[in-house]
Scaffold this active site. Structure first.
Site, short mmCIF file in Angstrom:
data_model
loop_
_atom_site.label_atom_id
_atom_site.label_comp_id
_atom_site.label_asym_id
_atom_site.label_seq_id
_atom_site.Cartn_x
_atom_site.Cartn_y
_atom_site.Cartn_z
N HIS A 130 64.34 -20.02 33.70
CA HIS A 130 64.42 -19.25 32.45
C HIS A 130 65.60 -19.79 31.65
O HIS A 130 66.74 -19.35 31.84
CB HIS A 130 64.57 -17.76 32.76
CG HIS A 130 64.54 -16.87 31.56
ND1 HIS A 130 64.16 -15.55 31.62
CD2 HIS A 130 64.85 -17.10 30.25
CE1 HIS A 130 64.24 -15.01 30.41
NE2 HIS A 130 64.67 -15.93 29.56
N ASP B 169 69.28 -18.28 30.85
CA ASP B 169 68.72 -17.84 29.56
C ASP B 169 69.24 -18.70 28.39
O ASP B 169 68.57 -19.64 27.99
CB ASP B 169 68.99 -16.35 29.35
CG ASP B 169 68.01 -15.67 28.40
OD1 ASP B 169 67.04 -16.32 27.95
OD2 ASP B 169 68.19 -14.47 28.11
N GLU C 51 62.70 -6.74 29.06
CA GLU C 51 64.12 -7.03 28.83
C GLU C 51 64.67 -5.83 28.06
O GLU C 51 65.46 -5.05 28.58
CB GLU C 51 64.27 -8.33 28.02
CG GLU C 51 65.72 -8.70 27.70
CD GLU C 51 65.83 -9.92 26.78
OE1 GLU C 51 64.85 -10.28 26.10
OE2 GLU C 51 66.95 -10.50 26.72
N HIS D 97 58.27 -13.19 28.26
CA HIS D 97 59.39 -12.25 28.32
C HIS D 97 58.80 -10.84 28.23
O HIS D 97 58.00 -10.55 27.33
CB HIS D 97 60.32 -12.45 27.13
CG HIS D 97 61.22 -13.64 27.22
ND1 HIS D 97 60.75 -14.91 27.44
CD2 HIS D 97 62.58 -13.75 27.11
CE1 HIS D 97 61.78 -15.75 27.47
NE2 HIS D 97 62.90 -15.08 27.27
N1 ADE Z 1 65.10 -16.26 22.93
C1 ADE Z 1 66.18 -16.80 23.50
N2 ADE Z 1 66.69 -15.96 24.42
C2 ADE Z 1 65.91 -14.86 24.44
C3 ADE Z 1 65.91 -13.65 25.17
N3 ADE Z 1 66.84 -13.38 26.09
N4 ADE Z 1 64.97 -12.75 24.90
C4 ADE Z 1 64.04 -13.00 23.99
N5 ADE Z 1 63.99 -14.11 23.27
C5 ADE Z 1 64.92 -15.04 23.50
ZN ZN Z 2 64.91 -15.73 27.55
#
Ligand code: ADE
Ligand code: ZN
Length: 332
Positions: free
Chosen positions: A16, A277, A199, A196
């Site tokens: 990721h 990330d 989150e 994703h």
């Molecule tokens: N683009 C880059 N990082 C991200 C994240 N943590 N969540 C969603 N989109 C992203």
């Molecule tokens: Zn991400």
């Protein structure tokens, strides 16, 4: 005893990682200068001071602005090569890199320019250091389904260079189902799928990613813990979650790393992995994520080894490669 030497010594995969999120302020400045792009910052220190986020959107606004310095194939090469150097330093032997073509095509940069720069750096890293990489093309979920279809069409001639599709950007208000048909076509064309979910968005988005998009992994997924039936399903299916501890901290998904649920999920048998990330924005590459998490959650040596083995098990490597790397982790 410090677990840092163990963390540093273990081979690992990163699953990721947004390549645009590896743009360090120094490189941003260099590329802006050579491309004649004016940044709204006077210095590297001023850029770093702006990295004070209160949620995902406050980060994304700055992240997309930073990516605007990237214009030429060499820019994408330099960006990717710099990240792969960090992989070498962290003993990341395999990486599955996200890229966001729409961030660049919207500014008039050709799809091929982005892809060729990234790919060339990946080929060099494989030849020079033996690091393997795969590319995952993400659709920006705040944009339309139609725009995602256009991006998918641009990727079709490059199926040999792109293993899968993903879904990123502003989560809340843009559920996975918005891209049901795009993902259906992408899978029919042979792309693997990830997304994703969970989150900032609710567990329902994780269900949608699984049931509507048919993903092979959930990126983040930390909010899954709010739904017991979902947790049981993730465990039963050994569905990987690509968790990003420092990202969750910086974007205030968790208040403190010692409140992070990664260890609880690991102990319940969820296939969790540790990833960075957008490391240039969140304060560290993959080893730093391991180090800070191990300290905050008092992770054991065995748990660290399991997390490194999970990174290979959850990857898109062949079963032979997965087995070989897991054995290396056990013996290291
Ligand atoms: N683009 C880059 N990082 C991200 C994240 N943590 N969540 C969603 N989109 C992203
Ligand atoms: Zn991400």
């Amino acid at each position: 005893m410090s677990l840092t030497p163990l963390i540093a010594s273990l081979p690992k995969a990163e699953l990721h990682l947004h390549i645009e999120g590896t743009l360090e302020p120094e490189l941003m400045f260099d590329i802006a200068r050579r491309n004649g792009v004016t940044l709204p910052y006077q210095s590297v220190d001023e850029i770093r001071a702006a990295y004070d986020f209160h949620n995902l959107q406050s980060f994304l606004d700055i992240y997309y602005a930073g990516a605007a310095v990237l214009l030429h194939e060499q820019d994408f090469y330099d960006l990717t090569y710099a990240y792969l150097l960090r992989c070498k330093a962290d003993n990341v032997v395999h990486t599955e890199i996200f890229f966001d073509p729409q961030t660049h095509t919207a500014r008039g940069v050709a799809f091929e320019t982005v892809l060729n720069g990234i790919t060339r750096a990946c080929e060099d890293a494989r030849r020079e250091w033996g690091i393997s990489s795969l590319l995952i093309m993400c659709f920006l979920r705040h944009l339309s389904e139609e725009a995602a279809f256009e991006t998918l069409a641009q990727a079709l001639p490059y199926k040999d260079k792109i293993i899968g599709v993903g879904l990123d950007s502003s989560e809340v208000g843009h559920p996975p189902a918005k891209f049901a048909r795009v993902f259906e076509q992408a899978r029919a064309e042979g792309f693997l799928a990830v997304a994703h979910a969970g989150e900032e968005g609710p567990p329902e988005y994780v269900y949608e990613a699984l049931d509507v998009l048919n993903v092979a992994r959930i990126d983040h997924g930390v909010r899954s813990e709010e739904d017991e039936a979902l947790m049981e399903r993730l465990i039963a299916e050994q569905m990987p979650l690509t968790v990003c501890p420092l990202s969750n901290l910086k974007l205030k998904v968790v208040g403190h790393l010692n409140q992070h649920n990664l260890r609880r999920m690991l102990q319940r048998g969820v296939m969790v992995t540790v990833n960075s990330d957008d490391p240039a924005y969140f304060g560290g590459y993959v080893n730093q994520n391991f180090i800070e998490l191990a300290a905050a959650l008092d992770l054991s040596e065995a748990e660290i080894r399991t997390l490194c083995q999970n990174s290979f098990k959850a990857s898109f490597l062949s079963s032979e490669e997965k087995e070989a790397w897991c054995k290396r982790v056990a013996e290291a």
